[in-house]
Design a protein around this motif. Structure first.
Motif, short mmCIF file in Angstrom:
data_model
loop_
_atom_site.label_atom_id
_atom_site.label_comp_id
_atom_site.label_asym_id
_atom_site.label_seq_id
_atom_site.Cartn_x
_atom_site.Cartn_y
_atom_site.Cartn_z
N ILE A 102 7.47 14.26 44.63
CA ILE A 102 7.03 14.46 43.26
C ILE A 102 7.50 15.84 42.83
O ILE A 102 7.23 16.83 43.50
CB ILE A 102 5.50 14.36 43.14
CG1 ILE A 102 5.02 12.96 43.50
CG2 ILE A 102 5.04 14.72 41.72
CD1 ILE A 102 3.51 12.83 43.61
N LEU A 103 8.25 15.90 41.72
CA LEU A 103 8.74 17.17 41.21
C LEU A 103 8.08 17.43 39.86
O LEU A 103 8.40 16.78 38.86
CB LEU A 103 10.26 17.17 41.07
CG LEU A 103 10.88 18.50 40.61
CD1 LEU A 103 10.66 19.60 41.67
CD2 LEU A 103 12.36 18.35 40.31
N ARG A 104 7.16 18.37 39.83
CA ARG A 104 6.54 18.78 38.57
C ARG A 104 7.40 19.89 37.95
O ARG A 104 7.67 20.90 38.60
CB ARG A 104 5.12 19.32 38.81
CG ARG A 104 4.13 18.28 39.30
CD ARG A 104 2.81 18.95 39.61
NE ARG A 104 1.79 18.00 40.07
CZ ARG A 104 0.79 18.33 40.87
NH1 ARG A 104 0.67 19.59 41.32
NH2 ARG A 104 -0.10 17.43 41.24
N ILE A 105 7.81 19.68 36.72
CA ILE A 105 8.73 20.62 36.08
C ILE A 105 8.05 21.39 34.95
O ILE A 105 7.02 20.99 34.42
CB ILE A 105 9.98 19.90 35.55
CG1 ILE A 105 9.60 18.90 34.45
CG2 ILE A 105 10.74 19.24 36.67
CD1 ILE A 105 10.78 18.35 33.68
N GLY A 106 8.68 22.50 34.58
CA GLY A 106 8.20 23.32 33.48
C GLY A 106 8.57 22.71 32.13
O GLY A 106 8.75 21.51 32.01
N GLN A 107 8.70 23.57 31.12
CA GLN A 107 8.96 23.11 29.74
C GLN A 107 10.42 22.65 29.63
O GLN A 107 11.32 23.42 29.32
CB GLN A 107 8.68 24.24 28.75
CG GLN A 107 8.63 23.81 27.31
CD GLN A 107 7.28 23.20 26.95
OE1 GLN A 107 6.24 23.71 27.31
NE2 GLN A 107 7.31 22.10 26.23
N GLY A 108 10.66 21.37 29.94
CA GLY A 108 12.02 20.85 29.97
C GLY A 108 12.67 20.81 28.60
O GLY A 108 12.01 20.59 27.59
N PHE A 109 13.99 21.05 28.58
CA PHE A 109 14.72 20.93 27.31
C PHE A 109 16.15 20.50 27.58
O PHE A 109 16.70 20.73 28.65
CB PHE A 109 14.68 22.22 26.51
CG PHE A 109 15.50 23.35 27.06
CD1 PHE A 109 16.81 23.55 26.66
CD2 PHE A 109 14.95 24.24 27.99
CE1 PHE A 109 17.58 24.60 27.16
CE2 PHE A 109 15.70 25.29 28.50
CZ PHE A 109 17.01 25.47 28.08
N SER A 110 16.75 19.85 26.57
CA SER A 110 18.10 19.32 26.73
C SER A 110 18.89 19.26 25.43
O SER A 110 20.10 19.08 25.46
CB SER A 110 18.03 17.89 27.30
OG SER A 110 17.41 17.03 26.35
N PHE A 111 18.22 19.34 24.26
CA PHE A 111 18.80 19.07 22.95
C PHE A 111 19.22 17.60 22.81
O PHE A 111 20.01 17.26 21.93
CB PHE A 111 20.01 19.98 22.65
CG PHE A 111 19.67 21.44 22.71
CD1 PHE A 111 18.90 22.03 21.74
CD2 PHE A 111 20.10 22.22 23.77
CE1 PHE A 111 18.57 23.38 21.80
CE2 PHE A 111 19.78 23.57 23.84
CZ PHE A 111 19.01 24.15 22.86
N MET A 112 18.69 16.75 23.69
CA MET A 112 18.99 15.32 23.66
C MET A 112 17.73 14.50 23.37
O MET A 112 17.78 13.29 23.31
CB MET A 112 19.58 14.87 25.00
CG MET A 112 20.91 15.53 25.34
SD MET A 112 21.27 15.43 27.12
CE MET A 112 21.38 13.66 27.36
N ALA A 113 16.60 15.17 23.21
CA ALA A 113 15.34 14.46 22.99
C ALA A 113 14.50 15.29 22.03
O ALA A 113 14.91 16.36 21.57
CB ALA A 113 14.60 14.27 24.33
N ASP A 114 13.30 14.83 21.74
CA ASP A 114 12.44 15.52 20.78
C ASP A 114 11.66 16.63 21.49
O ASP A 114 10.44 16.74 21.37
CB ASP A 114 11.48 14.52 20.13
CG ASP A 114 10.74 15.12 18.94
OD1 ASP A 114 11.29 16.07 18.33
OD2 ASP A 114 9.62 14.67 18.63
N ASP A 115 12.37 17.47 22.25
CA ASP A 115 11.71 18.57 22.94
C ASP A 115 11.64 19.79 22.02
O ASP A 115 12.18 19.81 20.91
CB ASP A 115 12.44 18.90 24.25
CG ASP A 115 13.93 19.17 24.05
OD1 ASP A 115 14.28 19.95 23.14
OD2 ASP A 115 14.74 18.59 24.79
#
Length: 275
Positions: A130-143
């Motif tokens: 299980i990988l818990r991640i921080g505030q993910g972003f990509s400019f490919m989604a509604d982040d």
């Protein structure tokens, strides 16, 4: 052609991290097959190579989570190890705390409850990551990064919170971490468990906007934009607290990944896609 000891079923290949992961696996000639979480397709496991179910739902597509039990059931039926991309959103908002895997001060939000319930299902398979991640972003989604870039390009004055800190975490860095974990888990049976990962250096929404404006300003004229700070102003709609990465880095030998470098890469990718 590299000799691969594992085969990845990337479930969520249409989501940002899943897209980066499939591209990276393909570039390195690793065996994989991609699925959308809602495909509900029965998988025939290859006889050669060690298979993994890698589930990469998006925090910004909450409907993704309802499909995970279907894939976990398949993994259990076929005795396949599972990897789940989760989120640090399971933890409470607490100033200047970097949450560790052993911490249990969980948030009381509906999202945190849903994520913790899914993690509990994953742990029923003793071979799990299980990988818990921080505030993910990509400019490919509604982040947050995508919404903020849109506002920077359209508005002249933007007011942002300068108190509450989070750790921006580039989607391609998350993909690299997942691939490193897969490679090692395919060769070693004592790495299973829960890990935390986020980009280095927590920042406020205002500081993140400053960095984003500087990067985007290299590709178009944004000199008119006026960033202002105010406590409680614009911040991520789904706020994710920062993580302590020590356990992940020590166990898998992964080096810290500064989010500012990832921001530069992803902004460049965003503008090139528009050309």
């Amino acid at each position: 052609m590299s000799i691969s000891s594992f085969h990845s079923f990337v479930i969520g290949a249409n989501r940002p991290v899943g897209q980066f992961l499939t591209r990276s696996l393909s570039a390195q000639n690793f065996s994989y097959k991609g699925y959308a979480l809602d495909q509900r397709e029965r998988i025939s496991v290859l006889s050669n190579g060690r298979p993994f179910f890698v589930m990469t739902p998006s925090l910004f597509h909450p409907e993704d989570y309802q499909h995970i039990p279907f894939w976990l059931e398949q993994a259990e039926d076929q005795d396949i190890p599972v990897v789940l991309l989760s989120s640090m959103a399971v933890y409470r908002a607490k100033a200047d705390v970097l949450w560790k895997e052993t911490d249990d001060e969980f948030a009381e939000t509906e999202l945190a409850g849903d994520l913790l319930a899914l993690e509990a299902l994953v742990r029923r398979n003793h071979r799990h990551l299980i990988l818990r991640i921080g505030q993910g972003f990509s400019f490919m989604a509604d982040d947050f990064a995508n919404r903020l870039l849109t506002e920077i390009r359209e508005a002249e004055v933007i007011t942002l919170d300068m108190q509450k800190r989070f750790s921006p975490t580039p989607a391609d860095d998350i993909s690299d971490v997942l691939q490193a974990m897969l490679k090692q888990a395919a060769c070693c049976d004592d790495l299973w468990g829960t890990y935390h990962f986020c980009g280095v250096e927590p920042v406020s929404s205002y500081a993140f906007a400053e960095a984003l404006l500087a990067e985007a300003g290299q590709y178009e004229d944004l000199s008119r934009v006026d960033l202002r700070s105010q406590e409680g102003a614009t911040m991520p709609s789904v706020w994710v607290p920062p993580a302590d990465n020590t356990h992940l880095f020590y166990t898998f030998g992964i080096k810290p990944k500064p989010w500012r470098k990832g921001l530069s890469r992803l902004v460049r990718r965003y503008y090139r896609a528009e050309d």
